[in-house]
Design a protein around this motif. Structure first.
Motif, short mmCIF file in Angstrom:
data_model
loop_
_atom_site.label_atom_id
_atom_site.label_comp_id
_atom_site.label_asym_id
_atom_site.label_seq_id
_atom_site.Cartn_x
_atom_site.Cartn_y
_atom_site.Cartn_z
N SER A 24 78.69 64.28 51.62
CA SER A 24 78.41 63.57 50.38
C SER A 24 76.91 63.38 50.23
CB SER A 24 79.11 62.21 50.38
OG SER A 24 80.51 62.39 50.39
N VAL A 25 76.44 63.57 49.02
CA VAL A 25 75.00 63.55 48.75
C VAL A 25 74.72 62.72 47.51
CG1 VAL A 25 72.94 64.99 48.48
CG2 VAL A 25 74.95 65.92 49.61
N LEU A 26 73.56 62.09 47.53
CA LEU A 26 73.08 61.33 46.37
C LEU A 26 71.71 61.86 45.99
CD1 LEU A 26 74.03 58.82 44.69
CD2 LEU A 26 72.48 57.47 46.10
N TYR A 27 71.55 62.24 44.72
CA TYR A 27 70.28 62.76 44.21
C TYR A 27 69.68 61.77 43.23
CZ TYR A 27 71.17 67.46 46.10
OH TYR A 27 71.38 68.53 46.92
N LEU A 28 68.36 61.69 43.22
CA LEU A 28 67.65 60.87 42.25
C LEU A 28 66.64 61.74 41.52
CD1 LEU A 28 67.18 57.98 41.14
CD2 LEU A 28 65.34 57.75 42.83
N TYR A 29 66.71 61.74 40.19
CA TYR A 29 65.82 62.52 39.34
C TYR A 29 65.07 61.60 38.38
CZ TYR A 29 68.26 66.86 40.62
OH TYR A 29 68.79 67.93 41.30
N THR A 30 63.88 62.04 37.97
CA THR A 30 63.22 61.38 36.85
C THR A 30 63.88 61.87 35.57
OG1 THR A 30 61.54 63.09 36.46
CG2 THR A 30 61.04 61.41 38.12
N VAL A 31 63.63 61.17 34.49
CA VAL A 31 64.21 61.57 33.21
C VAL A 31 63.66 62.92 32.76
CG1 VAL A 31 62.46 60.45 31.77
CG2 VAL A 31 64.79 60.71 30.90
N ASN A 32 62.51 63.32 33.30
CA ASN A 32 61.91 64.61 32.97
C ASN A 32 62.34 65.72 33.92
OD1 ASN A 32 60.42 63.84 30.66
ND2 ASN A 32 58.97 62.78 31.99
N GLY A 33 63.31 65.45 34.79
CA GLY A 33 63.92 66.51 35.57
C GLY A 33 63.37 66.73 36.96
N ASN A 88 65.43 56.92 35.32
CA ASN A 88 65.83 57.69 36.49
C ASN A 88 67.33 57.97 36.44
OD1 ASN A 88 63.26 57.77 37.45
ND2 ASN A 88 63.56 56.29 39.10
N ILE A 89 67.71 59.14 36.93
CA ILE A 89 69.11 59.57 36.88
C ILE A 89 69.61 59.79 38.29
CG2 ILE A 89 70.67 61.39 36.09
CD1 ILE A 89 68.60 61.83 33.79
N VAL A 90 70.74 59.17 38.62
CA VAL A 90 71.32 59.30 39.94
C VAL A 90 72.60 60.14 39.83
CG1 VAL A 90 72.59 57.12 39.74
CG2 VAL A 90 72.10 58.06 41.99
N VAL A 91 72.75 61.08 40.75
CA VAL A 91 73.88 62.00 40.75
C VAL A 91 74.54 61.96 42.13
CG1 VAL A 91 74.63 64.38 40.40
CG2 VAL A 91 72.68 63.49 39.10
N LEU A 147 80.43 50.01 50.88
CA LEU A 147 79.90 49.45 49.63
C LEU A 147 78.41 49.22 49.84
CD1 LEU A 147 80.69 48.38 46.77
CD2 LEU A 147 80.71 46.10 47.79
N GLU A 148 77.60 49.91 49.05
CA GLU A 148 76.15 49.84 49.21
C GLU A 148 75.48 49.49 47.89
OE1 GLU A 148 75.63 53.28 52.68
OE2 GLU A 148 75.01 53.66 50.62
N ILE A 149 74.50 48.61 47.97
CA ILE A 149 73.63 48.33 46.83
C ILE A 149 72.27 48.91 47.16
CG2 ILE A 149 72.55 46.54 45.41
CD1 ILE A 149 74.90 44.74 46.00
N ARG A 150 71.82 49.84 46.32
CA ARG A 150 70.57 50.54 46.57
C ARG A 150 69.61 50.33 45.41
NH1 ARG A 150 70.59 55.15 50.29
NH2 ARG A 150 72.52 55.17 51.51
N CYS A 151 68.32 50.45 45.71
CA CYS A 151 67.28 50.37 44.70
C CYS A 151 67.12 51.74 44.06
CB CYS A 151 65.97 49.90 45.33
SG CYS A 151 64.59 49.80 44.17
N MET A 152 67.08 51.80 42.74
CA MET A 152 66.99 53.08 42.04
C MET A 152 65.61 53.72 42.15
SD MET A 152 69.64 54.44 40.53
CE MET A 152 69.23 55.27 39.01
N ASP A 153 64.61 52.98 42.61
CA ASP A 153 63.28 53.55 42.72
C ASP A 153 63.16 54.49 43.91
OD1 ASP A 153 62.44 52.14 40.50
OD2 ASP A 153 61.86 50.40 41.68
#
Length: 690
Positions: free
Chosen positions: A596-605, A578-581, A636-642
Motif C-alpha cells: 500500500s502506498v500514499l502519494y502527495l502531489y501539488t496541485v500543479n502535478g 495538495n492532492i493525496v492518492v 487509523l492514522e492522522i497525518r499532516c498534508m504538508d
C-alpha cells in the motif's frame, strides 16, 4: 473620452450590469463581516489579507494594483527556525514600513521628508519608490509565464543578472537596507512554490561572481521550494503575526496610510500613488497627461483606504475558543485523542456511512431537539440517532441510538448492486444534514432523500451514468459521481434560503478521459478542482465549473523497474491544493504481492512525497491540512498534508470502513467492520470562562 464613455454607459444602468451600485470600501467590508470573523479567528490571516486586498481594489489582473502581502521574517540564514517560540527574534516589526526596519534608513527617510519643499506643488514623501509596483511583481515572477514575457517587454530583454531575483534573503536585505528599494511581498510567497523554480530553463545569464542564475536560493531552513512555502505560510499564521498584523494593516489599508498618522509612521509615498490625488480628466496637456499616466502605472498605486481608525487586534486563541460556535478546538489537531465506542450493528451488517447535521448548539437547545446523526449499514438499513455535541464538560457528546435501527425495517431505496465493492464511497449527507445522496445501485441511478427526525423520505431519482456508480463526493454546492462507464459527472445542488433541497435534474458537466472504471473522486469548490482516480492507475484533474481538463497524475516508482501501476483506491484534496492518492502497488516479481502506498502531489502535478503504508487503505478523509487514513487491518492514522508525517496513530480491533467529522470539528467518526461506531474526541479539557 474613455472615461466619458464609461460614465455614460454606467448612467444607463444596462440590464447585464453586474455591479450597478457603487459602494465604498468601508461599506463593502461592513457587508461581509470579515473583520469580526478574523478577530474571532474564524478565518486565517492569509484569507483576511486576500479579502482586504480585493476590497481595496487590488487584483491579479493589474500589475500596478497587484495584491500586496508583508515580509514576515528577518532570519534567512539559520538552519532551523521556530515560529511559535516567544523568544524567537525572527520576525520583522509589523508596525513599521518595510523601508523603516533599520533605524539608520528610517532616520534618513525622515530627514528626506523634511528637506523637501513643504508648500510646493508636489507634496513631500519619505520613499521615492513604492512597496508594490509592476516592476516588483515581475521581479518576483520572472521565472513564470506570462510574467517572463512581460518582464522582457518592460526591460527590452532580461534585466542584468545582478538585479534579478535570485535569493530570498538578499531580497529582504535589499528591501530593508538597500537604496531605492522598499518592496513588500506578493501572495505567491505563501502558496506557490513553482515561482521559485526555473522550470522553463530560461537563460538569465551569470552574476558578477560567475554563477549562473536559475532557481531562487532558499533560506537554510527550507529544504525545498515546497518546504519554504509550507513554513512561510506557517509563519504568516503564527501567534506573533496574528497578534501584530493589525499594525501592518494600519499602514497599508488603514489610518496610517494618509495624513499626519502616515507622516509620523514614516509611511508617505509619492503623491501620484494615492487615489484621488491626480485629476487626469481635467488635465488638458496631452504630454503631461501621458507622463502622469505612465508615472501612476509604473510607480505603483497605494491601495484604497479601508479603515479610518486603528484596526482592532485579533483575539487571543484562548479567548476566541470560548465563543459560541468556535471551531478552533479541531479534533484532528488535538494533542491526544480518546475513543468512545457504540455498538451500532452486528458484525455481519456494519455501518458503512455516518454523517451529522450542522445545527448550532444554541439553536439545538432553543428548539428542544437535537441534531441528527445518520448511519447507513451495508444492507441499506439506516438509523437517525439523536446527537448533541459537548453535552457537558465531562461528556464531550451525547448520542441516543435510534431504537428502530435493530428492527431493520427502514432502508434507503435501492437495492445496492451486488457487484458494488466499496459502498462506503457512494453515500453522502448534505452539509446541513437535510438531504442524503446514495448511489452504487443496480439501476445506475442517484437516489435523493430528505432527512427528518424520524425517516428518510425519497424525493427524486436521477440518471446519467450508463453503468453502476462506484463513487460519490460533494463539497459546497457541487456533487460529483464516478462510474464503471469511465465518466465523471458533476451535479449542482438545489439550494434556497441556505438549505439543500436535492439536485438539479441535469448535470452541469460530464468529464471524460479515463479508460477504465472510476474508483474514487474528490472535489474542492473553493479551488474549482475535481480529481478522479481509475483502475488503470491515473488521476485526472478537471475544473468543476467548466469541466476543463487540467492535467493527469500517474503515480509510479521511477527507481523501481519491478513496480507496476498503482491500483488507485482513494483520492483527496487539501485546502492548499495538495492532492493525496492512496492505493496498492503490485510488483512484477510477485503477481499476488503488493504494498500500500500514499502519494502527495501539488496541485500543479509535482510529486512531493511517496510513503509506504503498513496497512491497506480502506478509508481516506481530508479536512484542511490533515488527512485521516483507515486500514483493513485496523490502523487509523492522522497525518499532516504538508509532509504526510504521522500526528496520531491508533490500532483498532477491526478494519476501518468509513471516516467523517462533525461540522464543528470536535468529533471524528470512524466505523469498523465489527459493527462499532467510534467517536474520537480530544482529551484536552475545553476552555472555561473565568
Amino acid at each position: 473620452h474613455r472615461n466619458k464613455v464609461y460614465r455614460n454607459i454606467m448612467a444607463l444602468r444596462p440590464a447585464n450590469l453586474v455591479h450597478g451600485i457603487t459602494r465604498s470600501p468601508e461599506e463593502m467590508l461592513a457587508s461581509t463581516n470579515l473583520t469580526k470573523k478574523w478577530i474571532e479567528r474564524r478565518i486565517s490571516n492569509f484569507e483576511y489579507l486576500m479579502n482586504l486586498n480585493t476590497i481595496a481594489g487590488r487584483t491579479y489582473n493589474d500589475l500596478s494594483q497587484y495584491p500586496v502581502f508583508p515580509w514576515i521574517l528577518t532570519d534567512y540564514t539559520s538552519d532551523s527556525i521556530d515560529f511559535e517560540n516567544p523568544l524567537c527574534e525572527c520576525f520583522r516589526d509589523l508596525s513599521k514600513p518595510i523601508g523603516a526596519q533599520v533605524a539608520e534608513r528610517a532616520e534618513h527617510a525622515d530627514i528626506k521628508y523634511h528637506s523637501l519643499p513643504q508648500d510646493g506643488l508636489d507634496p513631500p514623501f519619505h520613499w521615492g519608490t513604492h512597496y508594490s509596483n509592476p516592476g516588483a511583481v515581475l521581479y518576483f515572477l520572472v521565472r513564470m509565464e506570462p510574467y517572463t514575457s512581460l518582464h522582457i517587454e518592460l526591460h527590452g530583454r532580461f534585466d542584468h543578472p545582478d538585479r534579478q531575483f535570485y535569493n530570498i534573503g538578499q531580497s529582504y536585505d535589499s528591501s530593508t537596507k538597500g537604496q531605492g528599494d522598499c518592496k513588500e511581498l506578493i501572495p505567491e510567497f505563501f502558496y506557490l512554490p513553482e515561482f521559485l523554480v526555473n522550470s522553463n530553463n530560461f537563460d538569465f545569464g551569470a552574476r558578477h561572481d560567475g554563477k549562473s542564475l536559475s532557481d531562487v536560493a532558499l533560506p537554510n531552513w527550507a529544504k525545498s521550494p515546497e518546504d519554504f512555502i509550507v513554513k512561510h505560510r506557517a509563519a504568516l499564521e503564527s501567534e506573533y503575526v496574528s497578534s501584530n498584523i493589525h499594525s501592518w494593516i494600519d499602514l497599508i489599508f488603514g489610518f496610517k496610510q494618509r495624513g499626519e498618522a502616515a507622516k509620523q509612521a514614516l509611511n508617505v509615498y509619492h503623491y501620484t500613488s494615492y487615489e484621488g490625488m491626480v485629476d487626469l480628466d481635467n488635465e488638458r496637456d496631452p504630454k503631461k497627461r501621458r507622463a502622469l499616466e505612465a508615472q501612476i502605472s509604473n510607480f505603483g498605486q497605494t491601495p484604497r483606504q479601508i479603515f479610518k481608525e486603528a484596526h482592532p487586534r485579533r483575539m487571543a486563541f484562548t479567548a476566541a475558543g470560548l465563543l459560541k460556535g468556535s471551531t478552533l478546538h479541531h479534533v484532528l489537531k488535538a494533542p491526544a485523542l480518546k475513543a468512545n465506542a457504540i455498538q451500532m450493528c452486528d458484525p455481519g451488517n456494519p455501518v458503512i456511512f455516518v454523517g451529522v447535521s450542522g445545527g448550532a448548539p444554541s439553536q439545538v437547545i432553543e428548539r428542544g431537539v437535537m441534531d441528527n446523526l445518520v448511519t447507513v449499514s451495508r444492507n441499506g438499513v439506516y438509523g437517525i440517532h439523536n446527537w448533541l455535541a459537548r453535552w457537558t464538560g465531562n461528556h464531550p457528546f451525547y448520542c441516543e441510538k435510534d431504537t428502530q435501527l435493530d428492527e431493520g425495517v427502514r432502508a434507503i431505496t435501492g437495492p445496492f448492486s451486488p457487484t458494488s465493492q466499496s459502498l462506503c464511497n457512494v453515500i453522502r449527507l448534505s452539509s446541513d444534514g437535510r438531504v442524503l445522496f446514495s448511489a452504487g445501485l443496480w439501476d445506475n441511478s442517484i437516489r435523493v432523500g430528505t432527512v427528518n427526525q424520524h425517516e428518510i423520505i425519497p424525493c427524486s431519482v436521477l440518471y446519467q451514468h450508463k453503468n453502476v456508480i462506484t463513487c460519490l463526493e460533494l463539497d459546497g454546492k457541487y456533487l460529483a459521481t464516478g462510474g464503471r462507464d469511465t465518466t465523471v459527472v458533476i451535479w449542482k445542488l438545489l439550494r434556497s434560503g441556505g438549505e439543500c433541497h436535492g439536485l438539479k435534474p441535469h448535470p452541469s458537466a460530464i468529464l471524460y478521459g479515463h479508460n477504465s472504471q472510476v474508483t474514487c473522486v474528490a472535489l474542492s469548490q473553493e479551488l474549482d478542482i475535481v480529481a478522479s482516480g481509475s483502475a488503470e492507475g491515473i488521476v485526472l484533474l478537471h475544473t468543476i465549473k467548466q469541466g476543463t481538463y487540467i492535467r493527469t497524475l500517474v503515480p509510479h516508482i521511477p527507481t523501481d523497474p519491478e513496480s507496476g501501476h498503482l491500483s488507485i483506491a482513494l483520492v483527496g484534496i487539501a485546502s492548499n491544493g495538495n492532492i493525496v492518492v492512496a492505493g496498492k502497488m503490485p510488483t512484477k516479481s510477485n503477481k499476488e504481492g503488493h504494498h500500500s502506498v500514499l502519494y502527495l502531489y501539488t496541485v500543479n502535478g509535482k510529486m512531493i512525497k511517496r510513503v509506504k503504508l503498513e496497512d491497506d487503505t480502506t478509508a481516506l478523509f481530508v479536512d484542511g491540512d490533515r488527512v485521516v487514513l483507515g486500514g483493513a487491518g485496523g490502523s487509523l492514522e492522522i497525518r499532516c498534508m504538508d509532509y504526510i508525517s504521522v500526528k496520531h496513530k491508533l490500532r483498532l480491533k477491526a478494519g476501518v470502513l468509513a471516516i467523517s467529522k462533525d461540522p464543528r470539528n470536535q468529533h471524528l467518526f470512524v466505523t469498523t467492520a465489527d459493527g462499532k461506531l467510534l467517536i474520537l474526541t480530544s482529551t484536552a479539557k475545553p476552555f472555561k470562562k473565568s
